[in-house]
Design a protein around this motif. Structure first.
Motif, mmCIF file in Angstrom:
data_model
loop_
_atom_site.group_PDB
_atom_site.id
_atom_site.type_symbol
_atom_site.label_atom_id
_atom_site.label_comp_id
_atom_site.label_asym_id
_atom_site.label_seq_id
_atom_site.Cartn_x
_atom_site.Cartn_y
_atom_site.Cartn_z
ATOM 1 N N ALA A 227 64.374 55.775 59.725
ATOM 2 C CA ALA A 227 64.187 55.197 58.388
ATOM 3 C C ALA A 227 65.366 55.536 57.485
ATOM 4 O O ALA A 227 65.842 54.695 56.708
ATOM 5 N N LEU A 228 65.876 56.771 57.563
ATOM 6 C CA LEU A 228 67.038 57.158 56.765
ATOM 7 C C LEU A 228 68.252 56.311 57.127
ATOM 8 O O LEU A 228 69.018 55.892 56.250
ATOM 9 N N ALA A 229 68.448 56.063 58.431
ATOM 10 C CA ALA A 229 69.574 55.242 58.859
ATOM 11 C C ALA A 229 69.421 53.807 58.377
ATOM 12 O O ALA A 229 70.378 53.185 57.918
ATOM 13 N N LYS A 230 68.212 53.284 58.487
ATOM 14 C CA LYS A 230 67.958 51.905 58.056
ATOM 15 C C LYS A 230 68.212 51.742 56.566
ATOM 16 O O LYS A 230 68.788 50.747 56.121
ATOM 17 N N GLU A 231 67.805 52.739 55.787
ATOM 18 C CA GLU A 231 67.934 52.659 54.325
ATOM 19 C C GLU A 231 69.221 53.277 53.828
ATOM 20 O O GLU A 231 69.482 53.304 52.632
ATOM 21 N N ARG A 233 70.382 56.462 53.668
ATOM 22 C CA ARG A 233 70.170 57.594 52.771
ATOM 23 C C ARG A 233 70.592 58.872 53.476
ATOM 24 O O ARG A 233 70.106 59.188 54.559
ATOM 25 N N ALA A 234 71.524 59.628 52.864
ATOM 26 C CA ALA A 234 71.900 60.950 53.346
ATOM 27 C C ALA A 234 71.023 61.964 52.634
ATOM 28 O O ALA A 234 70.777 61.835 51.431
ATOM 29 N N ILE A 235 70.559 62.982 53.341
ATOM 30 C CA ILE A 235 69.550 63.870 52.769
ATOM 31 C C ILE A 235 69.839 65.317 53.147
ATOM 32 O O ILE A 235 70.386 65.596 54.224
ATOM 33 N N GLU A 279 62.453 61.187 48.065
ATOM 34 C CA GLU A 279 61.038 60.903 48.257
ATOM 35 C C GLU A 279 60.459 61.706 49.419
ATOM 36 O O GLU A 279 59.248 61.735 49.619
ATOM 37 N N LYS A 280 61.330 62.380 50.194
ATOM 38 C CA LYS A 280 60.835 63.224 51.280
ATOM 39 C C LYS A 280 60.043 64.407 50.727
ATOM 40 O O LYS A 280 59.146 64.932 51.396
ATOM 41 N N GLY A 281 60.396 64.843 49.507
ATOM 42 C CA GLY A 281 59.695 65.964 48.894
ATOM 43 C C GLY A 281 60.493 66.549 47.757
ATOM 44 O O GLY A 281 61.685 66.256 47.572
ATOM 45 N N ALA A 282 59.859 67.409 46.976
ATOM 46 C CA ALA A 282 60.488 67.959 45.777
ATOM 47 C C ALA A 282 61.680 68.841 46.105
ATOM 48 O O ALA A 282 62.558 69.047 45.255
ATOM 49 N N TRP A 284 63.981 68.289 48.351
ATOM 50 C CA TRP A 284 65.024 67.570 49.075
ATOM 51 C C TRP A 284 65.861 66.719 48.126
ATOM 52 O O TRP A 284 65.368 66.211 47.121
ATOM 53 N N LEU A 285 67.158 66.572 48.479
ATOM 54 C CA LEU A 285 68.093 65.731 47.721
ATOM 55 C C LEU A 285 68.623 64.640 48.637
ATOM 56 O O LEU A 285 68.748 64.829 49.850
ATOM 57 N N GLU A 286 68.980 63.503 48.058
ATOM 58 C CA GLU A 286 69.520 62.415 48.864
ATOM 59 C C GLU A 286 70.607 61.674 48.106
ATOM 60 O O GLU A 286 70.671 61.692 46.869
#
Length: 815
Positions: A227-231, A233-235, A279-282, A284-286
């Protein structure tokens, strides 16, 4: 290009420049031959000087040799013209330059000489307009310009010049950037020294590379990473130590990074937005990013465990400036096929995550697995031909069936694709087995004897062809062949040498000089050697040769092959033959990205075989998310196949399975439930609009078919109706009579189990006059047949079919 050279090193570069001009004065360019310009193996050609010897003065190294317009081929295998490129036995060139190598070189030579002459007189506009490779023409211009009043700096990438002059518009022309850059040169500054200064500014400004790991430590599930790759988003977790989370937040929006999953290198990207809560959690940064390159290799990284490498113990770590050359050699070039100086010019690409690769072939190709089902005569096989061509060509299927001429053209293409291996067509039947379909042991003749060997079935053949194309399409252009690809190329040459030999063997000498005869083993998976005059064969398996190939340079005699435990002399002989074949083929040309093609496996009458028995493990592998490259990719080891000789078997995402099913043979409801879940079903019912509007001797074919089917559906079900194919080719009433008496009535007999009373209902014979009935009921008196003393006293009906029909008899069915 070096940025910290000493005065002595600059003097050496100027001396080399002078040597070049002595060997290649401008007056020589108009009279040079093609061999002077480009000749494989020669270090005196103009192309070799520009790319190799003068590399320290503005590099144009790497990429496609087409940058020179025409070049001498090291790999002289047959190549078809196409894609703007033309090939002869010894040269390749852009087709725009000429129909043959002589014409092409004449054009290129004129361009090269024109650029050099323009540079000598300071005419940059002519250089800009020249139809020659961008870096190549400016490299030529640099070396033929007036050194005291230069107009060109030895930096030939726009990104580097943009960084130096402080601009950001990528649409600026090279002439504009060269002119702007030269305005910064001090009058007393040498052009090479100035070039190093310009390059150093770009390195300091632009090349800032980071490593980001979405690791295998359990922080991410496979679905999350997909999902991260599709969207895009680096996290990162905000408590990641050593200020890694802080660096993740603070790096510039255009900072470069490569993404890895543990030791697996995935992509090269550039941040395009600030960090924010994930959105993974409080905790986490992306950050969003764009993709510059997808990894072209699935080989795990194993070179080093420094923190900036995939094997290093870090999440977000910068590649140190002093390590950039190592990064380029061990990561950037092997996994992404680009050089450090080109990376800033690499444009973002549309990335399709692995799990989405099932749709990559053609957006209009439809589901990977589908079944066309319906009653007999509804054109399922006819439609399957058009569907298969539509999947491959990306055309709407209705256009391929719009007219008889269009379908004829589609059928011709279908046959061509079958010949080329892009389509496989099989028909299931009760005797069809897994061994026929996937892989099995089959007899064949070899030297007048029956031998048994493992042979692939249609599904394995087409899956392997599709997978080869799929993997080749994922390579980035400009990627050099790997060492194992060179092995495959050399091994293929040996197989070709044997196949093309009239005697079907080639002689290979052993270390001591003894001659041996080399023949192809089963399915080309090995080489069979036998000494001349001896019938004792020695099997040299391909897998063993592949292992030894990697250390071939260290073998000077059979005894050096410590990894080989038997038949060392024979393995040594074959390895040396392959090594010579590789040398003859020359250093590998740069690979070009292959266009992804769709492949289609057509299974006619799919429900007439034992599906579970025929498909075996394929019942799992055909699922969309189990295909190669998908998030839930699955492979298996096939029976009869040595897992050490062949990799695990899987189905690639560009292989479509298209089945046809006659619902009159077996109801769709009785089909294997597991199969139904994996297929999309397209129903094909009788189409009266496919029939001609014009009546045949007064008989309306459309009304006839519609009426018959309404009655059949009522008396039986819709799965047993009559397809339009029973009437589509009718031109005369004799054709219609033949179809009704020889095709329709026998089919109805089977449908209704010889219940002639129901067949009469279908034709409405009970409401017709006797002479208009097609199926007539005859009343037979038992006493007349058996006499009055027989115990049979009841009369019973018997039926007969009219020997000849009339238009009125047929019209009475629907009138």
């Amino acid at each position: 290009m070096g940025t910290n050279k000493t005065a002595t090193e600059y003097q050496a570069d100027y001396a080399l420049w002078d040597e070049f001009l002595q060997q290649w004065p401008i007056t020589r360019l108009r009279t040079m031959t093609l061999a002077d310009y480009s000749q494989a193996g020669s270090q005196d050609t103009l192309c070799y000087w520009l790319e190799s010897k003068l590399d320290k003065m503005g590099s144009i190294w790497g990429g496609s040799a087409f940058k020179f317009g025409i070049y001498s081929r090291k790999d002289q295998s047959d190549k078809p013209d196409g894609g703007g490129a033309s090939y002869s036995d010894h040269y390749a060139w852009y087709s725009k330059y000429g129909a043959n190598e002589t014409e092409a070189f004449a054009k290129v030579r004129d361009l090269v000489a024109g650029v050099a002459e323009a540079a000598a007189r300071g005419d940059l506009q002519t250089i800009e307009d020249a139809d020659l490779g961008l870096a190549t023409k400016w490299k030529i211009a640099f070396h033929y310009q007036g050194r005291e009043q230069p107009g060109v700096v030895d930096v030939f990438t726009k990104s580097a010049l943009l960084a130096f002059v402080g601009l950001s518009d990528p649409k600026l022309r090279m002439i504009d950037l060269q002119t702007a850059a030269l305005q910064e040169r001090a009058k007393s500054e040498g052009i090479l020294e100035f070039g190093s200064r310009a390059w150093a500014v770009w390195v300091a400004k632009a090349v800032d590379v980071w490593k980001l790991s979405h690791g295998n430590d359990g922080s991410f599930s496979a679905n999350e990473r997909e999902a991260l790759a599709k969207e895009r988003r680096a996290i990162i977790h905000q408590e990641t130590g050593n200020n890694q989370a802080g660096n993740f937040v603070e790096v510039a929006n255009d900072a470069l990074f490569y993404l890895c999953h543990g030791n697996e290198v995935r992509l090269l990207g550039r941040f395009c937005g600030p960090a924010k809560a994930s959105e993974k959690g409080a905790d986490w940064l992306e950050r969003p990013y764009v993709v510059l390159k997808q990894s072209q290799s699935s080989t795990p990284y194993s070179k080093s465990k420094q923190k900036w490498t995939p094997a290093g113990n870090s999440t977000f770590s910068q590649v140190p400036k002093e390590q950039l050359s190592v990064f380029e050699k061990t990561l950037l070039q092997p996994y992404f096929g680009v050089r450090l100086e080109d990376v800033m010019e690499t444009k973002a690409v549309e990335m399709v995550p692995d799990a989405m690769l099932t749709a990559i072939g053609n957006a209009g190709a439809g589901p990977l697995n589908r079944i066309l089902y319906g009653p007999p005569g509804t054109g399922k096989t006819y439609r399957a031909v058009a569907d298969a061509v539509a999947i491959i060509d990306g055309q709407p299927v209705h256009t391929l069936m719009a007219t008889p001429e269009a379908y004829a053209a589609a059928k011709e293409k279908f046959d061509q694709y079958r010949t080329s291996g892009q389509i496989e067509f099989v028909t299931f039947h009760p005797s069809y087995t897994y061994q026929d379909f996937v892989v099995g042991i089959r007899p064949r003749m070899e030297r007048d004897q029956v031998v048994y060997g493992v042979e692939p079935g249609p599904v394995k053949r087409i899956a392997e062809a599709a997978e080869e194309n799929w993997r080749a399409s994922r390579l980035q252009p400009g990627t050099a062949l790997t060492d194992m690809q060179r092995f495959e190329r050399a091994y293929g040459q040996l197989v070709d040498d044997i196949s093309n030999s009239p005697s079907q063997f080639v002689q290979i000498p052993l270390y001591g000089g003894t001659k041996t005869q080399a023949r192809i083993g089963t399915q080309a998976k090995g080489i069979i050697l036998s000494e001349t005059g001896s019938s004792l064969p020695y099997n040299i398996p391909k897998k063993g040769l592949a292992v030894l190939w990697q250390k071939r340079k260290s073998y000077t005699k059979p005894g050096d092959m410590t990894d080989c435990s038997y038949n060392k002399s024979f393995f040594y002989a074959v390895i040396k033959y392959l090594e010579k074949a590789d040398d003859k083929l020359g250093a590998p040309e740069q690979t070009t990205q292959e266009v992804l093609r769709n492949f289609v496996l057509v299974i006619d009458e799919i429900n007439r075989g034992n599906i579970a028995k025929i498909f075996g493990e394929l019942i799992t592998l055909i699922e969309d998310d189990k295909r190669l490259g998908a998030v839930n990719e699955l492979t298996c080891s096939l029976p009869y196949v040595d897992p050490e000789e062949e990799s695990a078997f899987g189905l690639p995402p560009n292989l479509y399975v298209l089945g046809t099913m006659n619902t009159a043979d077996r109801s769709i409801a009785l089909l294997d439930t597991a199969l139904r879940r994996r297929f999309t079903f397209d129903e094909l019912m009788p189409d009266v609009t496919a029939l001609p509007v014009v009546a045949v001797d007064g008989v309306d074919l459309r009304k006839l078919l519609e009426t018959l089917n309404r009655r059949i559906a009522y008396l039986f079900d819709r799965d047993h109706t009559l397809g339009h194919a029973y009437f589509i080719h009718i031109k005369t009433f004799d054709d219609l009579q033949h179809s009704l008496l020889r095709k329709v009535i026998p089919l109805l007999q089977e449908y209704f189990f010889e219940d002639w009373s129901k067949i009469r209902l279908v034709f409405r014979d009970g409401q017709k006059k006797q002479e208009q009935q097609i199926v007539r009921e005859l009343s037979v008196d038992a006493s007349q047949l058996f006499g009055t003393d027989a115990e049979i006293v009841d009369s019973r009906a018997m039926f007969e079919v009219a020997e000849k029909l009339t238009p009125d008899m047929v019209k009475a069915i629907y009138a």
